[in-house]
Design a protein around this motif. Sequence first.
Motif, PDB file in Angstrom:
ATOM      1  N   PHE A 131       0.780  -0.989  -0.005  1.00 34.89           N
ATOM      2  CA  PHE A 131      -0.054   0.071   0.002  1.00 34.89           C
ATOM      3  C   PHE A 131       0.878   1.140   0.134  1.00 34.89           C
ATOM      4  N   PHE A 157       2.145   1.708  -3.363  1.00 33.57           N
ATOM      5  CA  PHE A 157       1.194   2.595  -4.201  1.00 33.57           C
ATOM      6  C   PHE A 157       1.174   4.092  -4.132  1.00 33.57           C
ATOM      7  N   ILE A 158       0.976   4.271  -2.622  1.00 32.99           N
ATOM      8  CA  ILE A 158       1.218   5.740  -2.597  1.00 32.99           C
ATOM      9  C   ILE A 158       2.455   6.226  -2.954  1.00 32.99           C
ATOM     10  N   LEU A 181       4.363   5.595  -5.323  1.00 30.64           N
ATOM     11  CA  LEU A 181       4.337   5.674  -6.866  1.00 30.64           C
ATOM     12  C   LEU A 181       3.191   6.933  -7.354  1.00 30.64           C
ATOM     13  N   ALA A 182       2.176   6.960  -6.680  1.00 31.38           N
ATOM     14  CA  ALA A 182       1.215   7.793  -7.058  1.00 31.38           C
ATOM     15  C   ALA A 182       1.448   9.156  -6.648  1.00 31.38           C
ATOM     16  N   THR A 183       2.389   9.489  -5.826  1.00 33.66           N
ATOM     17  CA  THR A 183       2.783  10.851  -5.243  1.00 33.66           C
ATOM     18  C   THR A 183       4.182  11.305  -5.849  1.00 33.66           C
ATOM     19  N   ARG A 235       8.730  -2.825  -5.563  1.00 32.10           N
ATOM     20  CA  ARG A 235       7.733  -3.707  -6.318  1.00 32.10           C
ATOM     21  C   ARG A 235       8.606  -4.410  -7.062  1.00 32.10           C
TER      22      ARG A 235
END
Lengths: 389, 351, 333, 354
Positions: free
Chosen positions: C141, C144-145, C147-149, C212
């Motif tokens: 999780f 993901f954060i 990567l998204a930021t 990842r």
Amino acid sequence: MSGFLSIFKGKQQEPGAEVQAPSAQTKDERFYRAGQWQLVWWKFRRHRLANFAMIVLGILYFIAAFAEFVSPYDPLHRFKDFSAKPPSVIYIRDTEGRLRLPFVYGAIRARDPVTMRPVYKEDTTRIYPIKLFVRGDEYKFWGLFPSDLHLFGTGDPQMPLFILGSDHLGRDVLSRIFYGARISLTVGLIGVFLSFILGLVLGGLAGYFGGLVDEAVMRIIDVLVSLPAIPLWMALAAALPQDWPQLRTYFYVTIILSILGWTSLARVVRGKMLSLREEDYVMSAKLDGESEWQIIARYMLPGFTSYIIVSLTMAIPGMILGETALSFLGIGLHPPTISWGVMLQDAQNVQTIAQLPWLLTPVVFVITAVLMFNFLGDGLRDAADPYVT
Amino acid sequence: MPDLMPQSSPASSEPLLVVEGLTKYFPIRRGFFKRVVGQVKAVDHVDFYVQEGETLGLVGESGCGKTTTGRCILRAIEPTDGRILFRDPKLGRVDICKLDKEQIRLVRRNIRMIFQDPYASLNPRMTLLDIVGAPLRAMGLAHGKELEDRVAQMLQLVGLRPEYMRRYPHAFSGGQRQRIGLARALAPYPKFVVCDEPVSALDVSVQAQILNLLEDLQEQMGLTYLFVAHDLSVVAHISDRVAVMYVGKIVELASTAELFSSPKHPYTEALLSAIPLPDPRPREKRVLLTGEVANPANPPSGCYFHPRCSYAEEICKTHEPEFDEVTPGHYVKCHFGRELSLTGVVRMPDR
Amino acid sequence: MLSYIIGRLLRMIPQVFLISILAFIIVQLPPGDYLTEHLNRLRQSGASIDQAEVERFTKMYGLDQPMHIQYLKWITNIVTRGSFGYSFEWQKPVNEVIVGRIGTTFVIAFLSFVVCWSLAIPIGIYVAVRQYSLADYFFTFLGFIGLATPGFLLALVIMYVAYTYFGIRVGGLFSPEFETQPWSWAKFVDLLSHLWLPVLILAIGGTANLIRTMRATMLDELRKQYVMVARAKGLSEFAVLLRYPVRIAINPILSTFGWLLVWFFSGGMVVEIVLNLNTAGPVLWRSLMRQDMYMAGAYIVIIGTLTALGSLISDILLAIVDPRIRFGSMEGL
Amino acid sequence: MPENQVLVEIKDLHTYFFLAEGVVRAVDGVDLVIKRRQTLGVVGESGCGKSITSLSLLRLIPPPGRITQGEILYYKPSAGDNGSVDVINITALNPNGREIRDIRGNQISMVFQEPMTAMSPVRTVGQQIIEAIMLHQKVNKAEARKRAIEMLARVKMPKPERTIDDYPFQLSGGMRQRAVIAMALSCHPHLLIADEPTTALDVTTEAQILDLMRSLQNELGMAIMYITHNLGVVAEMAEEVAVMYLGKVVEQTDVKTIFLEPLHPYTQGLLSSIPRLDESIMRGEKRRRLQMIKGMVPDPYTRLKGCPFHPRCPKVIGDVCDQVEPASIWVRPGHMVRCHLYAEAVKSGPAPSH
């Protein structure tokens, strides 16, 4: 699933149909008759996070599509008396402790004696209920149908509803975010669409014909990949004249974003083409007398459409971030165009952020959108090839 | 059951298929410019013929070129050199190597192929109707309702229910999938079928089902098989004659009984004695090979088998032996094919 | 091995050449030419223009000649004299402007890289071994954060938090009192106290990415039979992991050495702009905005070459750690 | 040392895999005895649980698999070889603990099916063998290397002093399997578990490896548990044979009896469905059709009532085989069969004494 298990997994996945066993017919015919997409969908439905992401993205795109109606105000409407107003606090209990439908109090504007900045105080004597389907700023829905109906608002120009506050010019941040979604969320789609076409065609050619074509395409990819994305985007975007019409700039920005995007897709397509060419069932199709075109369309393409969808989904967030970064730096889109990146231009220095922190709210939307696309892509990837465990 | 026998089957003595000097070299490319630095001699001047209605077994160890040979016959792989003469019912006697695109499509109606891997050879994204119907549709043999009826008939023929037609391959087990592959191969009513290891991926009990089915269909449809496999017991069971390949060449070819009882090539002898027999009684003599299979990109001089051969003499190192008919119908590629007395895996009953 | 390196080097030459052409085209793209632009600006600001100077530049860079001649002059200067031309914005040679700045950016990139590796490798191994555990979900999780930021948004948020809640003004390379001072130990310490933020911000995205990759390759390797064989030898679980799956799964990570640095280098630019660091990023940005052609061109060529060099280093590293590549075997790759 | 001494005894072993789709009863009540210096052949078709049984023996079952019932007793010959034994209950050990690790690769070692993937491609053959030697024997690196080279020579690896520094991908399949065997035997184990070690190999290479394993067994005096689906290989290698079907041993006896007088309908079906060379060749005009077992192995999630083989059995007894699970029946000492057909013939015959 542990790896060792997969040794007997191959056989194990077999549904236990027996040759001419009467029970096999009735067992689960629906499953046996399910094609690729049906299986992908069933598998995808089991991925909770991806389903959640799909719903969130659905809502975001709904907002983008119906921005005029969903946002309470025109994004360019300046409420001069309410500049730099912090987000309204929504109450359901009034000062006398009675429960009511959601409402906001009126606001009294003053100035900070030291900094000379506007400060707002709640006027608890005046109550503005939040209503649904209120009349307000006029707009032309999709540029076609004039209307002034908004999903929600106070319906009273005396006390506008600023759920996420207003900017320096008194514009409603929430409405701007909703309108901005239109551009920020579609830049990725169009950019990905362009890279999809480039990648599919070039990768397909390279993979199908091999040899010199392959070599040429791969060398082009090598060079493009060795150009680092952000500086290249910056350089290209800086080349766009400032005085171009919005639509044109927008279109060119998407092209710039997709210039690097196609390379990875082309590689995937090429690799898949090369490996599928060696598959027994493709050779068997050739021996069945299927034409080249049939082989590509019916045997090879379906073999990796799911992968393409996955990699496209995974590529969209990169494009969204690209647009945001470029517009934020002032070399992508410019005001009066509204995008999340453009909105963040207002939040470039510490003082502004400290005073008007709500100007950072587009960040939340950017991250949410990107995160959701990643979740969706992850779920799709798990479901992508239903024939492999 | 409709009449599946071919309309014309004159018992002509002329073979259905004659292969002469069939050769397939794969170039080895290296380096930045992909220069050709050598050749893998996968199939190297192979000769054999197949009579109508018989099964010719083609055995050999992995990498010996047996699969490539099978594929060349359908031009699934382009042969480098040689002639493949086929007696086509429509076109007459043709050299498959010389056919143009249209003609090869016509010939492929009569020469079909069954693949080894029941998982990889069926398109997972097509229903049985589409898979089995593909050759019929693509070759313009049937369409619409007629096509459906024909697919139903083919499925029944291979022991699957016609109702399965709308299912996808994922609904079937390995054995059942092999039946589907069989239905697809036989759908255009071919004369000749190249069976490329059709049972080697299957469990013993299922393997027996498929072997029996292959034999039944051969009888019913008057088929001719080229049966490519590495399992000698299976090949012995199904073949009338057997050819043994070693490093791209056929080293021995004879009737099944003769080859297994009195082999004439030392490699065949070693191969036969290596078969693990399901018989707990001790064996008389065992020939164990030493060393490794020759590299087809860089084979030894003379007879390719000489470095591993216990009977090798000086001539074997320098001269490649001829492919000789030592007794009627028994061909051997060995300098001493007539002289050596080798041990087979079973003794022939006294005549 | 040597021939592999030489072959790989030879392939890089046309690549770098193409990059330079692309860079030249890109900086030429904006309509109008920078010299006129520059003169216009000077005129507007009322400064006097030295006509002789203008002519000297025109001559030196072949500005009155066709594009390909201009390119040739430009590239010849770079190749033969290492001179990237003249910056109109800064009124001095490009080389003088960028050398120190690129150095600082490189230091930031390198530090981020170190942080990134030392976090990602152990975490990646751990979550792969404990697949579907709480830690796995947590780091997935978080990944993901991460990567998204994108870094610059993170920088914005951190600046806000630091300022509002801790009253610290992050940003800049030095505190104001050290800005103009000569180098000293104190100044160095001050620099470090400012560097941690951009380093951290850059490392977060990269770490998420690497975890990842590490997790995925580890999971792949853990499935292989040789892991079971190693267990069957009686090795302890730790030794099994370290000597078998990790030894292989780490190869692709080691090979990130080449490109990750450059990735930080280019990705760091926007962060540097946000954090107002006096490094390569802001200079490139400004030169692009002001059409300071040689400056922008120099950056793009340098970064492009670094990237090409990075992937070269990656390939060589991979060949060193993986005998399959060294001996040209494609097995299991 | 007595020949017939029991080395490993597996009693009522159950190993289940708990998957989202359901429980796979990979091993569902297996009883087996492995005697010293003897070769036990375990045959069965894919999915019958033969590999999982062997992995259970070394406690190498990966999650979500678990031994749910039964025990595995290892009668460890004592160091002095004076005939006394220590009994170790393997099922009671911690699967990552010291005790089981001392057994693995040292007392009991294993050779797997795929020689291509049994060794790490990035470490040399030598490193991987030396590691095993140094783990279980107190020797320094030079000595371990010497022993590794000796072992490689013993498995007839060509040029062992050079091959020891090769990477696995530089060797052919047959040579790799030799290296893997050398690795497994480097500590002179009491039991070698060979899980289809020749299935991926060509028949002439297979013959070489089988020959090698037999001669090494004589030299080192170890027991072999030989797992295969190939009845021919069993006939060559084994003294005792256990036939498995759906996680159970359906028949176990000596190799001669299995081939000449099989009792269980599954064993009979299996034997008659393989093409026999002698019969193939001596056939006349009419081809001999292969006898076959109808249907196929059911999917692993279903649990059949009664005898697991009854839907495919040609001799099925209605209302018995589909209702009651047959117990192990000893038709005579040394011949066990799980089939209702023999329940009448031998009224719970004498249990074997080992």
